[in-house]
Enzyme design. Structure first.
Site, short mmCIF file in Angstrom:
data_model
loop_
_atom_site.label_atom_id
_atom_site.label_comp_id
_atom_site.label_asym_id
_atom_site.label_seq_id
_atom_site.Cartn_x
_atom_site.Cartn_y
_atom_site.Cartn_z
CG ASP A 181 -2.22 0.70 1.03
OD1 ASP A 181 -2.18 1.91 0.76
OD2 ASP A 181 -3.27 0.05 1.11
CG ASN A 182 -0.09 4.83 -2.34
OD1 ASN A 182 -1.11 4.60 -1.69
ND2 ASN A 182 -0.09 5.54 -3.45
CB SER A 202 -2.30 7.73 -1.39
OG SER A 202 -3.29 6.86 -1.92
CE LYS A 232 -12.46 4.34 -0.84
NZ LYS A 232 -13.01 3.45 0.14
CB SER A 240 -17.39 -0.95 -9.56
OG SER A 240 -18.52 -0.22 -9.18
CE1 TYR A 278 -13.59 3.89 -8.36
CE2 TYR A 278 -15.94 3.95 -8.88
CZ TYR A 278 -14.87 3.34 -8.26
OH TYR A 278 -15.06 2.17 -7.58
CE LYS A 319 -12.80 0.26 -9.42
NZ LYS A 319 -11.64 -0.40 -8.81
CE1 TYR A 328 -15.05 -6.96 -5.30
CE2 TYR A 328 -14.26 -4.72 -4.94
CZ TYR A 328 -14.01 -6.07 -5.08
OH TYR A 328 -12.72 -6.51 -4.99
CG PHE A 329 -23.97 -5.12 -6.83
CD1 PHE A 329 -23.20 -6.11 -7.44
CD2 PHE A 329 -24.95 -4.51 -7.58
CE1 PHE A 329 -23.41 -6.51 -8.76
CE2 PHE A 329 -25.19 -4.92 -8.90
CZ PHE A 329 -24.43 -5.90 -9.48
CG LEU A 351 -26.65 5.68 2.62
CD1 LEU A 351 -27.19 7.09 2.82
CD2 LEU A 351 -27.70 4.81 1.91
#
Ligand code: WQD
Length: 342
Positions: A33-34, A36, A87, A127, A152, A156, A181-182, A204
């Site tokens: 991981d960076n 960020s 994301k 996604s 974005y 994907k 993914y949902f 949400l």
């Protein structure tokens, strides 16, 4: 012999839950991981949950091709799960170059390194956003993709195509699974790892939990004039631990040579539509707290209704979502209280 899985973006929300499930299923995991968009909180949580102090953690940027080649040379990687990406849907509209550069470059580097090693199993985190506003719900993997409504979302779709093309060009030396993914929500039942949005949450559930705990004054429900029963949008909210387990099934399927095609795609959802208002009401009920909310105009780019037909993942991978919305919302609340020190 134990198999090794490289998890890029492994210290983030989804990556940390996937790391836990992989370790508990008997895999060795290398986390890269960076940092960020996260700190060490979740990685520390992963160590506590698994009781493993020795999980390799590599601080690196997947846009750095040399670093990516190095990690593939340093570890005997049997599969890579690629999460390292920006994301924030809204931000991507204003910073398209940043999003395309980061999300495409990092994935291209993974594929280049995988090819250089003579092949690898590659799992890409895609996604439901690739379906856009579907004409028919629920969506199956055969439902046509629609043009993305944000840079974005387009990253994907483009990464899906790049992986497909690479699998084809390498004659299956590189194998791929695309998991669409949902809406992943909730936190690990231990409340030691979860979502840590920086600044004002876009999604949400973090907004709900932050409002309930008093960090935010009021949740805006974006739109109550949609053509749905209660006027709010319908989504397929999938528990983060259920979602993480799907990765274990997918990785095992690849490593054990059980794939029916060299590039496969699976919807990862529950198959159960829940409206925004239903979700807020369920959260209040299960946790016994109020979520101050008001109706606000629709948010640009939101689709009215989307949920998964998860039959293919159920039948082919043997994976199924098991947790109820109530269990998931209780876990989200436990995590919010944990990070607030309550
Ligand atoms: C869900 C519903 C909002 C916030 C996005 C990405 C997707 C994926 C998951 C991210 C919508 C409503 C939200 C608020 C609200 N990837 N809402 N008030 O938009 O379905 O999916 O996140 O990494 O690619 O597009 O998720 O949680 O933002 O919204 O009323 O403050 O909740 O309008 O109907 P979305 P979300």
């Amino acid at each position: 012999m134990k198999k090794t899985v490289l998890v890029s973006g492994g210290a983030g929300f989804i990556g940390s839950h996937v790391t836990v499930e992989l370790i508990q299923a008997g895999y060795d995991v290398v986390v890269a991981d960076n940092f960020s968009n996260c700190d060490l909180t979740c990685f520390e949580g992963v160590k506590k949950i698994t009781g493993r102090e020795d999980i390799p953690l590599v601080k690196m940027d997947f846009c750095d091709a040399e670093a990516v080649h190095k990690i593939f040379n340093d570890y005997p990687i049997d599969a890579v799960i690629h999460f390292a990406a920006f994301k924030a849907v809204g931000e991507s509209v204003f910073k398209p170059v940043l999003y395309y550069k980061n999300n495409l470059m990092s994935f291209l580097n993974v594929l280049e390194a995988a090819e250089a090693k003579g092949g690898c199993n590659v799992l890409f985190s895609s996604s439901a956003t690739v379906y856009g506003e579907p004409d028919v719900v629920p969506v199956t993997e055969k439902t046509p993709r629609k043009p993305a409504t944000s840079p974005y979302g387009n990253t994907k779709a483009v990464c899906e195509d790049i992986l497909r093309d690479t699998v084809f060009a390498t004659k299956g030396a590189v194998k791929g699974i695309l998991l669409r993914y949902f809406n992943p929500i909730g936190a690990h039942p231990s409340a030691l790892i979860g979502e840590l949005p920086r600044g004002v949450p876009n999604n949400l559930v973090p907004f709900i939990t932050q409002t309930a705990i008093g960090k935010r004054e009021c949740l805006s429900v974006f739109g109550n004039d949609y053509p749905t029963e209660d006027g709010t949008c319908l989504r397929d909210f999938i528990d983060i631990v259920d979602l993480a387990k799907a990765h274990v099934y997918a990785v095992t399927r690849m490593i054990e040579g059980k794939m029916k095609e060299d590039c496969e795609v699976f919807n990862i959802g529950t198959g159960r539509p829940v409206s925004v208002l239903e979700l807020i009401n369920a959260f209040e009920k299960v946790n016994g707290v109020k979520v101050n909310h008001k109706f606000a105009p629709r948010r640009a780019g939101d689709v009215t209704a989307i949920w998964a037909d998860p039959t293919l993942a159920n039948k082919e991978m043997g994976w199924k979502a098991t947790r109820t919305v109530e269990e998931t919302l209780a876990s989200a609340w436990a995590w919010e209280k944990h990070i607030a020190g309550k």
